[in-house]
Design a protein around this motif. Structure first.
Motif, PDB file in Angstrom:
ATOM      1  N   UNK A 166      -3.380  21.005 -16.145  1.00  0.00           N
ATOM      2  CA  UNK A 166      -4.832  20.953 -16.335  1.00  0.00           C
ATOM      3  C   UNK A 166      -5.548  20.627 -15.029  1.00  0.00           C
ATOM      4  N   UNK A 167      -6.635  21.298 -14.753  1.00  0.00           N
ATOM      5  CA  UNK A 167      -7.413  21.035 -13.550  1.00  0.00           C
ATOM      6  C   UNK A 167      -8.153  19.707 -13.681  1.00  0.00           C
ATOM      7  N   UNK A 168      -8.562  19.169 -12.528  1.00  0.00           N
ATOM      8  CA  UNK A 168      -9.372  17.958 -12.543  1.00  0.00           C
ATOM      9  C   UNK A 168      -8.793  16.837 -11.719  1.00  0.00           C
ATOM     10  N   UNK A 169      -9.347  15.637 -11.924  1.00  0.00           N
ATOM     11  CA  UNK A 169      -8.939  14.453 -11.172  1.00  0.00           C
ATOM     12  C   UNK A 169      -7.746  13.780 -11.846  1.00  0.00           C
ATOM     13  N   UNK A 170      -6.804  13.343 -11.010  1.00  0.00           N
ATOM     14  CA  UNK A 170      -5.642  12.594 -11.501  1.00  0.00           C
ATOM     15  C   UNK A 170      -5.643  11.209 -10.859  1.00  0.00           C
ATOM     16  N   UNK A 171      -5.259  10.205 -11.663  1.00  0.00           N
ATOM     17  CA  UNK A 171      -5.301   8.813 -11.203  1.00  0.00           C
ATOM     18  C   UNK A 171      -4.007   8.377 -10.544  1.00  0.00           C
ATOM     19  N   UNK A 172      -2.875   8.885 -11.041  1.00  0.00           N
ATOM     20  CA  UNK A 172      -1.602   8.510 -10.430  1.00  0.00           C
ATOM     21  C   UNK A 172      -0.533   9.527 -10.771  1.00  0.00           C
ATOM     22  N   UNK A 173       0.563   9.426 -10.036  1.00  0.00           N
ATOM     23  CA  UNK A 173       1.726  10.288 -10.242  1.00  0.00           C
ATOM     24  C   UNK A 173       2.970   9.423 -10.159  1.00  0.00           C
ATOM     25  N   UNK A 174       3.948   9.725 -11.009  1.00  0.00           N
ATOM     26  CA  UNK A 174       5.188   8.946 -11.011  1.00  0.00           C
ATOM     27  C   UNK A 174       6.394   9.873 -10.966  1.00  0.00           C
ATOM     28  N   UNK A 175       7.317   9.564 -10.060  1.00  0.00           N
ATOM     29  CA  UNK A 175       8.584  10.278  -9.988  1.00  0.00           C
ATOM     30  C   UNK A 175       9.607   9.482 -10.802  1.00  0.00           C
ATOM     31  N   UNK A 176      10.083  10.080 -11.876  1.00  0.00           N
ATOM     32  CA  UNK A 176      11.029   9.400 -12.752  1.00  0.00           C
ATOM     33  C   UNK A 176      12.458   9.731 -12.345  1.00  0.00           C
ATOM     34  N   UNK A 203       8.912   1.040  -4.482  1.00  0.00           N
ATOM     35  CA  UNK A 203       8.029   2.231  -4.430  1.00  0.00           C
ATOM     36  C   UNK A 203       7.147   2.233  -3.193  1.00  0.00           C
ATOM     37  N   UNK A 204       7.763   2.333  -2.008  1.00  0.00           N
ATOM     38  CA  UNK A 204       7.011   2.409  -0.758  1.00  0.00           C
ATOM     39  C   UNK A 204       6.790   3.883  -0.437  1.00  0.00           C
ATOM     40  N   UNK A 205       5.744   4.427  -1.032  1.00  0.00           N
ATOM     41  CA  UNK A 205       5.494   5.864  -0.987  1.00  0.00           C
ATOM     42  C   UNK A 205       4.051   6.134  -0.588  1.00  0.00           C
ATOM     43  N   UNK A 227       9.309  -1.826 -12.468  1.00  0.00           N
ATOM     44  CA  UNK A 227       9.385  -1.387 -13.854  1.00  0.00           C
ATOM     45  C   UNK A 227       8.615  -0.091 -14.067  1.00  0.00           C
ATOM     46  N   UNK A 228       7.661   0.196 -13.214  1.00  0.00           N
ATOM     47  CA  UNK A 228       6.877   1.432 -13.327  1.00  0.00           C
ATOM     48  C   UNK A 228       7.549   2.604 -12.622  1.00  0.00           C
ATOM     49  N   UNK A 229       8.728   2.373 -12.064  1.00  0.00           N
ATOM     50  CA  UNK A 229       9.415   3.444 -11.370  1.00  0.00           C
ATOM     51  C   UNK A 229       8.781   3.740 -10.027  1.00  0.00           C
ATOM     52  N   UNK A 230       8.945   4.961  -9.562  1.00  0.00           N
ATOM     53  CA  UNK A 230       8.415   5.381  -8.269  1.00  0.00           C
ATOM     54  C   UNK A 230       7.015   5.960  -8.481  1.00  0.00           C
TER      55      UNK A 230
END
Length: 308
Positions: free
Chosen positions: A103-113, A183-185, A141-144
């Motif tokens: 979906x197009x638009x703004x994203x708040x975060x991304x996580x690599x599981x 998560x130093x990304x 606990x939130x992963x990467x």
């Protein structure tokens, strides 16, 4: 001080093809406007390890409207991992997804599981001193997860790279088995990045490095002009943005470095041959510290010849 066109990024070839790594998003979306997302990963070096192997299972995106998008990798794709992050340096990158419709638009975060290390023992490091292996687990606990927001344009495409800074991300806690990955990304837009590269001449190496070690030092990169060069454990927002290993090119010649995926803007760089333990407060000695301005799609050449 010269500037030249940015070299094409060398793509690290995974066992799986880019298409093989691409899943499909599953969400409650009923359609609507969409765009395409491409995502790669790259890495900055870490001392004392020969390999840092990670297996990814899926990618989670959090849309600003609250929708959660999961891009999953299947069992066959999982079997073709892990990915050794230490092969992804000097501007090299590996593709995780390419032109994935979201979906197009703004994203708040991304996580690599990543995989559960107890079920799939595919998260491990290989030590440099003896070739032994040790387990690697994600500390958070939130992963990467990256909290950096980004936009996928309607009917357009977005192309990003996740930069793993392993020098600050990898930790070896005393009294515990294995290593932890913090998560130093950072997430960078590939249309807005350039690079800094150059030679570190032998006289600088010999003046700074212990002749009994094979370590040739690293070039540290800090955001902004006239930044004070400090180590990774300063616990301030002035810590290094990234480091670039000083290495011998396969074709021979002088030792050199390359710091890539830098968003255009002003930086401070400096060379050190001191070891930097991210779990300790280290007093590092820097030489050749200077300001550098990076432009998108260009490579800035900055040599360390001992004259600064």
């Amino acid at each position: 001080m010269t500037s030249n066109a940015l070299k094409p990024l060398a793509i690290a070839v995974l066992a799986a093809s880019t298409t093989g790594l691409t899943g499909c998003f599953s969400s409650s979306s009923s359609g609507g406007d969409s765009g395409s997302l491409s995502l790669g990963i790259t890495d900055a070096p870490v001392d004392s390890l020969e390999e840092v192997n990670i297996s990814f299972t899926s990618i989670t995106l959090n849309h600003s409207n609250g929708e959660r998008i999961e891009i999953e990798l299947n069992e066959e794709q999982l079997a073709e991992q892990p990915i050794d992050l230490l092969t992804l340096q000097r501007g090299n990158a590996a593709s995780l997804i390419a032109d994935e419709e979201v979906p197009a638009g703004e994203y708040e975060w991304i996580r690599l599981n990543v995989v559960d290390n107890q079920t799939f023992p595919d998260m491990y490091v290989v030590k440099e001193d003896n070739g032994g292996t040790a387990d690697l687990a994600v500390q958070s606990a939130r992963g990467l997860q990256l909290s950096s927001g980004f936009t996928v344009p309607q009917g357009g495409s977005a192309d990003f790279t996740v930069d793993f800074d392993l020098r600050s991300a990898i930790t070896d806690p005393q009294g515990q088995d294995g290593y932890f990955l913090r998560p130093s990304l950072r997430l960078v837009d590939n249309s807005e990045v350039g690079a800094i590269e150059g030679t570190v001449f032998s006289n600088v190496i010999s003046n700074q490095c212990n002749e009994n070690t094979s370590f040739n030092g690293a070039v540290y990169v800090y955001e902004g002009q006239n930044a004070e060069p400090i180590d990774y454990n300063s616990k301030t927002d002035k810590e290094p943005l990234m480091t670039a290993a000083v290495e011998q090119p396969e074709s021979g010649g002088e030792l050199n470095y390359r710091a890539a995926f830098l968003t255009e803007g002003d930086y401070t760089i400096g060379y050190t041959c001191d070891a930097d333990d991210p779990d300790a407060d280290n007093d590092l000695t820097f030489t050749g510290t200077r300001n550098v301005t990076v432009s998108a799609n260009e490579t800035q050449t900055e040599d360390f010849d001992g004259s600064q």
